[in-house]
Every structure is written in C-alpha cells, then in structure tokens.
Design a protein around this motif. Structure first.
Motif, PDB file in Angstrom:
ATOM      1  N   VAL A  58       0.831  -1.200   0.000  1.00 56.74           N
ATOM      2  CA  VAL A  58       0.000   0.000   0.000  1.00 56.74           C
ATOM      3  C   VAL A  58       0.871   1.258   0.000  1.00 56.74           C
ATOM      4  N   ASP A  59       1.980   1.229   0.735  1.00 56.06           N
ATOM      5  CA  ASP A  59       2.896   2.362   0.688  1.00 56.06           C
ATOM      6  C   ASP A  59       3.406   2.598  -0.728  1.00 56.06           C
ATOM      7  N   GLY A  60       3.790   1.528  -1.410  1.00 57.77           N
ATOM      8  CA  GLY A  60       4.255   1.667  -2.785  1.00 57.77           C
ATOM      9  C   GLY A  60       3.154   2.152  -3.713  1.00 57.77           C
ATOM     10  N   ALA A  61       1.957   1.618  -3.520  1.00 53.20           N
ATOM     11  CA  ALA A  61       0.818   2.022  -4.353  1.00 53.20           C
ATOM     12  C   ALA A  61       0.487   3.497  -4.139  1.00 53.20           C
ATOM     13  N   ASN A  62       0.526   3.935  -2.893  1.00 52.98           N
ATOM     14  CA  ASN A  62       0.248   5.344  -2.601  1.00 52.98           C
ATOM     15  C   ASN A  62       1.302   6.264  -3.197  1.00 52.98           C
ATOM     16  N   ALA A  63       2.571   5.848  -3.110  1.00 52.12           N
ATOM     17  CA  ALA A  63       3.646   6.653  -3.696  1.00 52.12           C
ATOM     18  C   ALA A  63       3.492   6.757  -5.211  1.00 52.12           C
ATOM     19  N   ALA A  64       3.131   5.649  -5.846  1.00 49.75           N
ATOM     20  CA  ALA A  64       2.907   5.666  -7.292  1.00 49.75           C
ATOM     21  C   ALA A  64       1.710   6.541  -7.648  1.00 49.75           C
ATOM     22  N   ARG A  65       0.661   6.460  -6.854  1.00 50.11           N
ATOM     23  CA  ARG A  65      -0.534   7.295  -7.086  1.00 50.11           C
ATOM     24  C   ARG A  65      -0.173   8.774  -7.043  1.00 50.11           C
ATOM     25  N   ASP A  66       0.570   9.173  -6.004  1.00 52.80           N
ATOM     26  CA  ASP A  66       0.951  10.586  -5.883  1.00 52.80           C
ATOM     27  C   ASP A  66       1.839  11.017  -7.045  1.00 52.80           C
ATOM     28  N   PHE A  67       2.749  10.149  -7.440  1.00 51.37           N
ATOM     29  CA  PHE A  67       3.642  10.444  -8.562  1.00 51.37           C
ATOM     30  C   PHE A  67       2.839  10.640  -9.850  1.00 51.37           C
ATOM     31  N   LEU A  68       1.936   9.728 -10.133  1.00 46.27           N
ATOM     32  CA  LEU A  68       1.149   9.813 -11.367  1.00 46.27           C
ATOM     33  C   LEU A  68       0.226  11.025 -11.366  1.00 46.27           C
ATOM     34  N   ARG A  69      -0.382  11.310 -10.227  1.00 44.64           N
ATOM     35  CA  ARG A  69      -1.249  12.492 -10.144  1.00 44.64           C
ATOM     36  C   ARG A  69      -0.463  13.767 -10.381  1.00 44.64           C
ATOM     37  N   SER A  70       0.775  13.809  -9.901  1.00 45.68           N
ATOM     38  CA  SER A  70       1.600  15.007 -10.088  1.00 45.68           C
ATOM     39  C   SER A  70       1.929  15.234 -11.559  1.00 45.68           C
TER      40      SER A  70
END
Length: 207
Positions: free
Chosen positions: A73-85
């Motif tokens: 989930v930590d990795g998924a959240n980091a990827a989500r924030d990266f993609l949204r940016s």
C-alpha cells in the motif's frame, strides 16, 4: 523500456531510494511483464506497467520502515501521488494503485486488468521463479544479460523484505510477508486467524 519523461523520472526516484538489488529487480520485473504480455497477446500500457514495476517494492525502502501500512500500500500510494503530479487520468492511476497493492496477493490479479496481471506474474517470476518455464532460455538469458541477477539474490531479497518489515510486523498479517520475519527471527510469533476468532469479543460474552 519506455523512453518517456514519466518513465525516466520514475526510474530516478527508485534509483535514489532503493538498493541496487531492488532497483535491478524492479527493472527485470518490467522486462518479464512485457515479455509475458507479448506471449499472451495482452494489450497493456507500457508506461503504466513500468511505473508499477518501479514502485511495486518502493514501500520496502528506508523511508517506509516504520509505516503502519502494508508495504504494498505504501508503494501504491507513492505511485498514485507520482502519477497524479504528472496529470495522469484517475482511471489509469487506479490501475497502477491496484496492480501494486495486489502484486503479492495470489489468485486475484490475473482476473483484473493486464497491468495487474502482468505485475503479479513478473514479480513472482523474478523473486521465486513463478512461471519460469513460460519464458524461453533466450528470453531469460537476454533479461539477465541486460539486468544481472545477483549470485546471492535469493538470500539478499529475503534480507531486503525482512529489513523492510521487521519494524512493522502487524502489517504482515493475512499475507505471506510474515514468512520473511519468521524466517529471520525465531522469536517472532505469527497472528493466526483461528486464535483471533476464538478470542474475539463474541467468545467472551459479546452477544
């Protein structure tokens, strides 16, 4: 490998945060996934799968060692924030989040979108040889020539998982992640669901 600004930035983020072991592992994961897609005739988004591969073990890096969340989930959240940016569509962000969050969960990703199915297969291939015989000798040799696998990879990847999880053992309940802690720490006591049920409030007058 995708040659785009998005892919290059994702690569650099992982390069800065992860060990050489996890970095090369993540590159191989993309390669195995792309090869599997070609063989299976699966249409997938190369950038989304690549970002999924770069971030799938991001939650094991040092910055997350004391996180209260599962490393997936930590990795998924980091990827989500990266993609949204980068202004990526929410539907695509959701695909990557799901693929990473479920990449260690057997029996589910193969029924989801191609990015989730491929990430799960590829991570299993590189860590434990899952689907090994589905790749030709030439394919395996080509990937390993480009992204070498450490001679002690098996021992070192177990160490990497243990290092990333030992300070948050409760996040491993319900997954095979507690195997890494149990293997390295003989004093570790697993939580088992039967004990949880038998000791629940319902058992002690909670009706």
């Amino acid at each position: 490998m995708p040659d785009s600004a998005l892919a290059r930035e994702a690569t650099q983020l992982l390069r800065d945060a992860a060990s050489d072991l996890l970095f090369r592992h993540s590159l191989r994961v993309y390669a195995w996934g792309a090869l599997a897609a070609s063989r299976k005739g699966l249409a997938f988004d190369p950038e989304l799968l690549y970002v999924g591969a770069m971030f799938h073990d991001f939650g094991l890096t040092e910055g997350f060692h004391r996180s209260p969340l599962r490393f997936e989930v930590d990795g998924a959240n980091a990827a989500r924030d990266f993609l949204r940016s980068h202004g990526i569509a929410e539907s695509d962000v959701g695909k990557v989040w799901t693929a990473i969050a479920l990449h260690t969960t057997p029996g589910i990703p193969e029924f989801l979108h191609p990015e989730a199915a491929l990430l799960h297969l590829a991570a299993g291939m590189d860590v434990a040889g899952g689907s090994f015989e589905q790749f030709t000798d030439e394919e395996r040799e080509s990937v390993l020539a480009t992204y070498p696998r450490d001679e002690r990879f098996e021992e070192r990847i177990i160490d990497a998982f243990h290092e990333g999880l030992k300070e948050r053992p409760m996040t491993t309940f319900g997954s095979f992640n507690d195997d890494f802690i149990a293997f390295k720490d003989p004093a570790f006591r697993r939580v088992d669901i039967c004990s949880v049920i038998l000791q629940s409030p319902w058992t002690h007058g909670g009706r």
